[in-house]
Design a protein around this motif. Sequence first.
Motif, PDB file in Angstrom:
ATOM      1  N   VAL A 115       0.833  -1.200   0.000  1.00  0.00           N
ATOM      2  CA  VAL A 115       0.000   0.000   0.000  1.00  0.00           C
ATOM      3  C   VAL A 115       0.869   1.251   0.000  1.00  0.00           C
ATOM      4  N   ALA A 116       1.814   1.324   0.950  1.00  0.00           N
ATOM      5  CA  ALA A 116       2.748   2.449   1.014  1.00  0.00           C
ATOM      6  C   ALA A 116       3.922   2.221   0.072  1.00  0.00           C
ATOM      7  N   ASP A 117       4.711   3.262  -0.124  1.00  0.00           N
ATOM      8  CA  ASP A 117       5.899   3.161  -0.978  1.00  0.00           C
ATOM      9  C   ASP A 117       6.836   2.092  -0.435  1.00  0.00           C
ATOM     10  N   PRO A 118       7.250   1.107  -1.255  1.00  0.00           N
ATOM     11  CA  PRO A 118       8.074  -0.001  -0.761  1.00  0.00           C
ATOM     12  C   PRO A 118       9.373   0.446  -0.107  1.00  0.00           C
ATOM     13  N   GLU A 119      10.033   1.444  -0.673  1.00  0.00           N
ATOM     14  CA  GLU A 119      11.274   1.920  -0.069  1.00  0.00           C
ATOM     15  C   GLU A 119      11.016   2.525   1.303  1.00  0.00           C
ATOM     16  N   HIS A 120       9.891   3.191   1.449  1.00  0.00           N
ATOM     17  CA  HIS A 120       9.545   3.777   2.735  1.00  0.00           C
ATOM     18  C   HIS A 120       9.266   2.675   3.761  1.00  0.00           C
ATOM     19  N   VAL A 121       8.562   1.643   3.355  1.00  0.00           N
ATOM     20  CA  VAL A 121       8.256   0.530   4.251  1.00  0.00           C
ATOM     21  C   VAL A 121       9.538  -0.114   4.755  1.00  0.00           C
ATOM     22  N   ARG A 122      10.515  -0.271   3.868  1.00  0.00           N
ATOM     23  CA  ARG A 122      11.774  -0.925   4.237  1.00  0.00           C
ATOM     24  C   ARG A 122      12.748   0.011   4.943  1.00  0.00           C
ATOM     25  N   GLY A 123      12.444   1.310   4.977  1.00  0.00           N
ATOM     26  CA  GLY A 123      13.413   2.293   5.447  1.00  0.00           C
ATOM     27  C   GLY A 123      13.664   2.300   6.942  1.00  0.00           C
ATOM     28  N   ARG A 124      12.744   1.747   7.758  1.00  0.00           N
ATOM     29  CA  ARG A 124      12.885   1.740   9.212  1.00  0.00           C
ATOM     30  C   ARG A 124      12.316   0.440   9.761  1.00  0.00           C
ATOM     31  N   ASP A 125      12.564   0.207  11.047  1.00  0.00           N
ATOM     32  CA  ASP A 125      11.986  -1.005  11.629  1.00  0.00           C
ATOM     33  C   ASP A 125      10.564  -0.781  12.149  1.00  0.00           C
ATOM     34  N   TRP A 126      10.169   0.494  12.335  1.00  0.00           N
ATOM     35  CA  TRP A 126       8.809   0.844  12.737  1.00  0.00           C
ATOM     36  C   TRP A 126       8.378   0.098  13.995  1.00  0.00           C
ATOM     37  N   SER A 127       9.264  -0.033  14.955  1.00  0.00           N
ATOM     38  CA  SER A 127       8.981  -0.848  16.138  1.00  0.00           C
ATOM     39  C   SER A 127       7.797  -0.325  16.942  1.00  0.00           C
ATOM     40  N   ALA A 128       7.742   0.981  17.170  1.00  0.00           N
ATOM     41  CA  ALA A 128       6.616   1.535  17.934  1.00  0.00           C
ATOM     42  C   ALA A 128       5.319   1.411  17.156  1.00  0.00           C
ATOM     43  N   GLU A 129       5.379   1.642  15.847  1.00  0.00           N
ATOM     44  CA  GLU A 129       4.178   1.534  15.004  1.00  0.00           C
ATOM     45  C   GLU A 129       3.645   0.102  15.002  1.00  0.00           C
ATOM     46  N   ARG A 130       4.542  -0.873  15.097  1.00  0.00           N
ATOM     47  CA  ARG A 130       4.100  -2.270  15.157  1.00  0.00           C
ATOM     48  C   ARG A 130       3.462  -2.583  16.509  1.00  0.00           C
ATOM     49  N   LEU A 131       3.999  -1.979  17.570  1.00  0.00           N
ATOM     50  CA  LEU A 131       3.483  -2.251  18.907  1.00  0.00           C
ATOM     51  C   LEU A 131       2.067  -1.710  19.067  1.00  0.00           C
ATOM     52  N   ARG A 132       1.843  -0.462  18.624  1.00  0.00           N
ATOM     53  CA  ARG A 132       0.515   0.138  18.736  1.00  0.00           C
ATOM     54  C   ARG A 132       0.342   1.185  17.647  1.00  0.00           C
ATOM     55  N   PRO A 133      -0.271   0.823  16.544  1.00  0.00           N
ATOM     56  CA  PRO A 133      -0.449   1.778  15.439  1.00  0.00           C
ATOM     57  C   PRO A 133      -1.204   3.024  15.900  1.00  0.00           C
ATOM     58  N   PRO A 134      -0.680   4.219  15.579  1.00  0.00           N
ATOM     59  CA  PRO A 134      -1.254   5.447  16.144  1.00  0.00           C
ATOM     60  C   PRO A 134      -2.276   6.175  15.283  1.00  0.00           C
ATOM     61  N   LEU A 135      -2.455   5.756  14.032  1.00  0.00           N
ATOM     62  CA  LEU A 135      -3.316   6.507  13.124  1.00  0.00           C
ATOM     63  C   LEU A 135      -4.605   5.751  12.835  1.00  0.00           C
ATOM     64  N   VAL A 136      -5.658   6.519  12.577  1.00  0.00           N
ATOM     65  CA  VAL A 136      -6.962   5.930  12.284  1.00  0.00           C
ATOM     66  C   VAL A 136      -7.534   6.591  11.031  1.00  0.00           C
ATOM     67  N   VAL A 137      -7.999   5.765  10.107  1.00  0.00           N
ATOM     68  CA  VAL A 137      -8.717   6.261   8.935  1.00  0.00           C
ATOM     69  C   VAL A 137     -10.204   5.981   9.143  1.00  0.00           C
ATOM     70  N   THR A 138     -10.975   7.043   9.230  1.00  0.00           N
ATOM     71  CA  THR A 138     -12.426   6.928   9.353  1.00  0.00           C
ATOM     72  C   THR A 138     -13.020   7.236   7.981  1.00  0.00           C
ATOM     73  N   ALA A 139     -13.748   6.285   7.424  1.00  0.00           N
ATOM     74  CA  ALA A 139     -14.322   6.438   6.089  1.00  0.00           C
ATOM     75  C   ALA A 139     -15.844   6.513   6.191  1.00  0.00           C
ATOM     76  N   ALA A 140     -16.452   7.292   5.308  1.00  0.00           N
ATOM     77  CA  ALA A 140     -17.904   7.448   5.299  1.00  0.00           C
ATOM     78  C   ALA A 140     -18.358   7.809   3.889  1.00  0.00           C
ATOM     79  N   VAL A 141     -19.657   7.837   3.707  1.00  0.00           N
ATOM     80  CA  VAL A 141     -20.272   8.166   2.416  1.00  0.00           C
ATOM     81  C   VAL A 141     -21.320   9.242   2.652  1.00  0.00           C
ATOM     82  N   LYS A 142     -21.392  10.195   1.731  1.00  0.00           N
ATOM     83  CA  LYS A 142     -22.439  11.209   1.847  1.00  0.00           C
ATOM     84  C   LYS A 142     -23.796  10.566   1.587  1.00  0.00           C
ATOM     85  N   GLY A 143     -24.668  10.640   2.594  1.00  0.00           N
ATOM     86  CA  GLY A 143     -25.983  10.053   2.452  1.00  0.00           C
ATOM     87  C   GLY A 143     -26.917  10.930   1.618  1.00  0.00           C
TER      88      GLY A 143
END
Length: 253
Positions: free
Chosen positions: A225-253
């Motif tokens: 989903v993300a840029d492959p080089e970016h994914v490989r660029g760090r170990d993302w240890s904290a992000e793996r422990l507890r992801p901090p971002l949320v995507v809330t999706a909706a549709v206009k009714g």
Amino acid sequence: MSAGEGRAWSGQEGAEAFAAVEAATDWLLGYPFVFRALAGARQEGGVLLDFGCGPGRVADRAARVLGMRVIGVDASPDMLALAKEAGTPGAEYHLVEGGRVAALQDACADAAMCNHVMASLPHERTVLEVFTEIHRLLRPGAPFALLTTDPACAGIEYASLRVGEPGVTYAPGDPMPVRLRRTDGTWQSVRNHAWPVEGFPALLARVGFTGVTQHHPTPEEAVGVADPEHVRGRDWSAERLRPPLVVTAAVKG
């Protein structure tokens, strides 16, 4: 990425400071998943609204990924000036005043995104103003994606951000300190506002959105989903422990 009262990045100095934010965690777990949530709206000549576009970097990438024409709006003239300098082909930019974009007609957009704007809003009424205006600008049935940090992750230091203080629980609208890593490796501190993510579905429903879903993207999901080089660029240890971002999706009714 400022859209109303209580902006954290006001003025030219604030706009330039925001433009220098690294946003590594966002480019792993945030923006690519926003683009994915809106991918179904792709169409030739389609219009993507970026509400709270800031300096235009995310809008520029979205235009290229989704193949849509961008309309960026922001409450900061200084942010809009930086966005225009980005030179995104076909993009146009408008000022948000009093919670509205007077230059834009109802139902002018085929999709909308709003990234990290909520943190700059101090009151529920200002959150509802933003959601109401986005609802007005979308055509019926159009998708909307909202990207926010989760105040429940307070005190954890991620690759490019830390929200809140360890052990503190934040109520809706509470002042909350945020630290963001800059491109030169230093950290930028700013006072934002906490909006617990579980409150967004009800607020969106109040202004007419339907089909609300929420997703905490993980580094494992970022593969492909993300840029492959970016994914490989760090170990993302904290992000793996507890992801901090949320995507809330909706549709206009």
